[in-house]
Write a protein that holds these residues in place. Sequence first.
Motif, mmCIF file in Angstrom:
data_model
loop_
_atom_site.group_PDB
_atom_site.id
_atom_site.type_symbol
_atom_site.label_atom_id
_atom_site.label_comp_id
_atom_site.label_asym_id
_atom_site.label_seq_id
_atom_site.Cartn_x
_atom_site.Cartn_y
_atom_site.Cartn_z
ATOM 1 N N SER A 208 -2.113 0.284 -5.932
ATOM 2 C CA SER A 208 -1.458 0.058 -4.643
ATOM 3 C C SER A 208 0.066 0.111 -4.734
ATOM 4 C CB SER A 208 -1.872 -1.303 -4.084
ATOM 5 O OG SER A 208 -1.258 -2.345 -4.835
ATOM 6 N N ASP A 209 0.698 0.297 -3.588
ATOM 7 C CA ASP A 209 2.160 0.218 -3.496
ATOM 8 C C ASP A 209 2.635 -1.190 -3.839
ATOM 9 O OD1 ASP A 209 2.396 2.878 -2.776
ATOM 10 O OD2 ASP A 209 2.421 2.459 -0.623
ATOM 11 N N ASN A 210 1.859 -2.196 -3.473
ATOM 12 C CA ASN A 210 2.215 -3.586 -3.795
ATOM 13 C C ASN A 210 2.309 -3.779 -5.308
ATOM 14 O OD1 ASN A 210 2.003 -3.962 -1.068
ATOM 15 N ND2 ASN A 210 0.428 -5.525 -1.159
ATOM 16 N N PHE A 211 1.382 -3.200 -6.048
ATOM 17 C CA PHE A 211 1.395 -3.294 -7.511
ATOM 18 C C PHE A 211 2.648 -2.634 -8.079
ATOM 19 C CE2 PHE A 211 0.508 -1.624 -11.726
ATOM 20 C CZ PHE A 211 -0.064 -2.708 -12.382
ATOM 21 N N ARG A 212 2.938 -1.434 -7.613
ATOM 22 C CA ARG A 212 4.123 -0.725 -8.104
ATOM 23 C C ARG A 212 5.391 -1.513 -7.813
ATOM 24 N NH1 ARG A 212 0.686 3.227 -7.001
ATOM 25 N NH2 ARG A 212 1.198 3.593 -4.825
ATOM 26 N N ALA A 213 5.474 -2.096 -6.627
ATOM 27 C CA ALA A 213 6.656 -2.885 -6.265
ATOM 28 C C ALA A 213 6.767 -4.141 -7.131
ATOM 29 C CB ALA A 213 6.604 -3.264 -4.791
ATOM 30 N N ALA A 214 5.650 -4.795 -7.410
ATOM 31 C CA ALA A 214 5.665 -6.028 -8.197
ATOM 32 C C ALA A 214 6.045 -5.775 -9.651
ATOM 33 C CB ALA A 214 4.304 -6.715 -8.126
ATOM 34 N N HIS A 215 5.791 -4.562 -10.141
ATOM 35 C CA HIS A 215 6.023 -4.245 -11.551
ATOM 36 C C HIS A 215 7.208 -3.307 -11.786
ATOM 37 C CE1 HIS A 215 1.893 -5.733 -11.539
ATOM 38 N NE2 HIS A 215 2.135 -6.088 -12.772
ATOM 39 N N ARG A 216 7.946 -2.980 -10.742
ATOM 40 C CA ARG A 216 9.010 -1.974 -10.867
ATOM 41 C C ARG A 216 10.095 -2.350 -11.866
ATOM 42 N NH1 ARG A 216 9.894 -2.781 -5.270
ATOM 43 N NH2 ARG A 216 11.046 -4.708 -5.056
ATOM 44 N N ASN A 217 10.351 -3.631 -12.075
ATOM 45 C CA ASN A 217 11.401 -4.046 -13.013
ATOM 46 C C ASN A 217 10.862 -4.585 -14.329
ATOM 47 O OD1 ASN A 217 13.417 -3.391 -11.124
ATOM 48 N ND2 ASN A 217 13.144 -5.350 -10.096
ATOM 49 N N ALA A 218 9.591 -4.383 -14.584
ATOM 50 C CA ALA A 218 8.971 -4.950 -15.788
ATOM 51 C C ALA A 218 9.664 -4.469 -17.071
ATOM 52 C CB ALA A 218 7.487 -4.603 -15.831
ATOM 53 N N ARG B 284 9.298 -12.949 -8.506
ATOM 54 C CA ARG B 284 8.788 -11.659 -8.035
ATOM 55 C C ARG B 284 7.856 -11.834 -6.840
ATOM 56 N NH1 ARG B 284 4.166 -8.842 -11.031
ATOM 57 N NH2 ARG B 284 2.602 -10.460 -11.027
ATOM 58 N N ASP B 285 7.847 -10.833 -5.986
ATOM 59 C CA ASP B 285 6.975 -10.834 -4.817
ATOM 60 C C ASP B 285 5.827 -9.890 -5.101
ATOM 61 O OD1 ASP B 285 5.775 -10.994 -2.364
ATOM 62 O OD2 ASP B 285 7.282 -9.804 -1.325
ATOM 63 N N SER B 286 4.709 -10.434 -5.530
ATOM 64 C CA SER B 286 3.584 -9.598 -5.919
ATOM 65 C C SER B 286 2.763 -9.126 -4.723
ATOM 66 C CB SER B 286 2.671 -10.360 -6.873
ATOM 67 O OG SER B 286 2.041 -11.432 -6.183
ATOM 68 N N SER B 287 2.838 -9.827 -3.611
ATOM 69 C CA SER B 287 2.044 -9.518 -2.414
ATOM 70 C C SER B 287 0.546 -9.563 -2.689
ATOM 71 C CB SER B 287 2.423 -8.147 -1.841
ATOM 72 O OG SER B 287 3.798 -8.088 -1.559
ATOM 73 N N LEU B 288 0.152 -10.286 -3.728
ATOM 74 C CA LEU B 288 -1.274 -10.380 -4.057
ATOM 75 C C LEU B 288 -2.091 -10.887 -2.881
ATOM 76 C CD1 LEU B 288 -1.231 -11.828 -7.677
ATOM 77 C CD2 LEU B 288 -2.219 -9.657 -6.969
ATOM 78 N N SER B 289 -1.565 -11.858 -2.182
ATOM 79 C CA SER B 289 -2.333 -12.470 -1.093
ATOM 80 C C SER B 289 -2.637 -11.473 0.037
ATOM 81 C CB SER B 289 -1.587 -13.678 -0.529
ATOM 82 O OG SER B 289 -0.340 -13.285 -0.014
ATOM 83 N N GLU B 290 -1.923 -10.360 0.075
ATOM 84 C CA GLU B 290 -2.172 -9.331 1.081
ATOM 85 C C GLU B 290 -3.315 -8.398 0.690
ATOM 86 O OE1 GLU B 290 1.471 -7.210 1.674
ATOM 87 O OE2 GLU B 290 2.599 -9.050 2.091
ATOM 88 N N MET B 291 -3.749 -8.471 -0.555
ATOM 89 C CA MET B 291 -4.759 -7.538 -1.049
ATOM 90 C C MET B 291 -6.166 -8.003 -0.691
ATOM 91 S SD MET B 291 -2.924 -5.178 -2.328
ATOM 92 C CE MET B 291 -4.287 -4.190 -2.914
ATOM 93 N N PRO B 292 -7.012 -7.074 -0.227
ATOM 94 C CA PRO B 292 -8.396 -7.432 0.083
ATOM 95 C C PRO B 292 -9.112 -7.957 -1.173
ATOM 96 C CG PRO B 292 -7.879 -5.240 0.917
ATOM 97 C CD PRO B 292 -6.721 -5.671 0.054
ATOM 98 N N ASP B 293 -9.874 -8.990 -0.987
ATOM 99 C CA ASP B 293 -10.732 -9.572 -2.026
ATOM 100 C C ASP B 293 -9.981 -10.240 -3.170
ATOM 101 O OD1 ASP B 293 -13.017 -8.892 -0.592
ATOM 102 O OD2 ASP B 293 -13.132 -6.914 -1.529
ATOM 103 N N PHE B 294 -8.681 -10.501 -3.002
ATOM 104 C CA PHE B 294 -7.934 -11.316 -3.965
ATOM 105 C C PHE B 294 -8.304 -12.774 -3.731
ATOM 106 C CE2 PHE B 294 -4.254 -14.147 -4.505
ATOM 107 C CZ PHE B 294 -4.109 -14.061 -5.881
ATOM 108 N N ILE B 295 -8.503 -13.533 -4.826
ATOM 109 C CA ILE B 295 -8.873 -14.948 -4.701
ATOM 110 C C ILE B 295 -7.733 -15.862 -5.119
ATOM 111 C CG2 ILE B 295 -10.450 -16.749 -5.500
ATOM 112 C CD1 ILE B 295 -12.604 -14.519 -5.743
ATOM 113 N N GLU B 296 -7.220 -15.706 -6.370
ATOM 114 C CA GLU B 296 -6.149 -16.597 -6.822
ATOM 115 C C GLU B 296 -5.425 -16.024 -8.027
ATOM 116 O OE1 GLU B 296 -7.998 -20.335 -7.813
ATOM 117 O OE2 GLU B 296 -8.831 -19.564 -9.669
ATOM 118 N N PHE B 297 -4.252 -16.601 -8.293
ATOM 119 C CA PHE B 297 -3.427 -16.208 -9.434
ATOM 120 C C PHE B 297 -2.900 -17.458 -10.130
ATOM 121 C CE2 PHE B 297 0.733 -15.639 -11.339
ATOM 122 C CZ PHE B 297 0.496 -14.595 -12.214
ATOM 123 N N HIS B 298 -2.824 -17.389 -11.457
ATOM 124 C CA HIS B 298 -2.184 -18.445 -12.249
ATOM 125 C C HIS B 298 -1.394 -17.812 -13.390
ATOM 126 C CE1 HIS B 298 -5.632 -20.720 -10.558
ATOM 127 N NE2 HIS B 298 -4.700 -21.642 -10.415
#
Length: 104
Positions: free
Chosen positions: A72-82, A25-39
Amino acid sequence: MYFAMNRFHVAAGQEEAFEAVWKARDSSLSEMPDFIEFHLLRGDSVPDEGYTPFISKSVWKTKDAFVAWTKSDNFRAAHRNAGDNKAMYLGPPKFEGYTVVEGA
């Protein structure tokens, strides 16, 4: 700092498929302001209960930054097929959010 985590009970035998969904999945997290990391964390299997625990953990500078991501739109896109993957889980994920009190 703010830690946002979802705990999943992934049905035994579905672990690799679950991981593949997250890796693809393409979460686009790195595009979000103040995002630090994901695991994505995988725990030890619980054979008696038929699942393997997983945690998705994201770290943000502030809780407000995380909340903005969820709207955000990025969140909706990342979770659209959940919903397509419900058979992988034993119940819905459990969200937990934490603000850092002390850390190094």
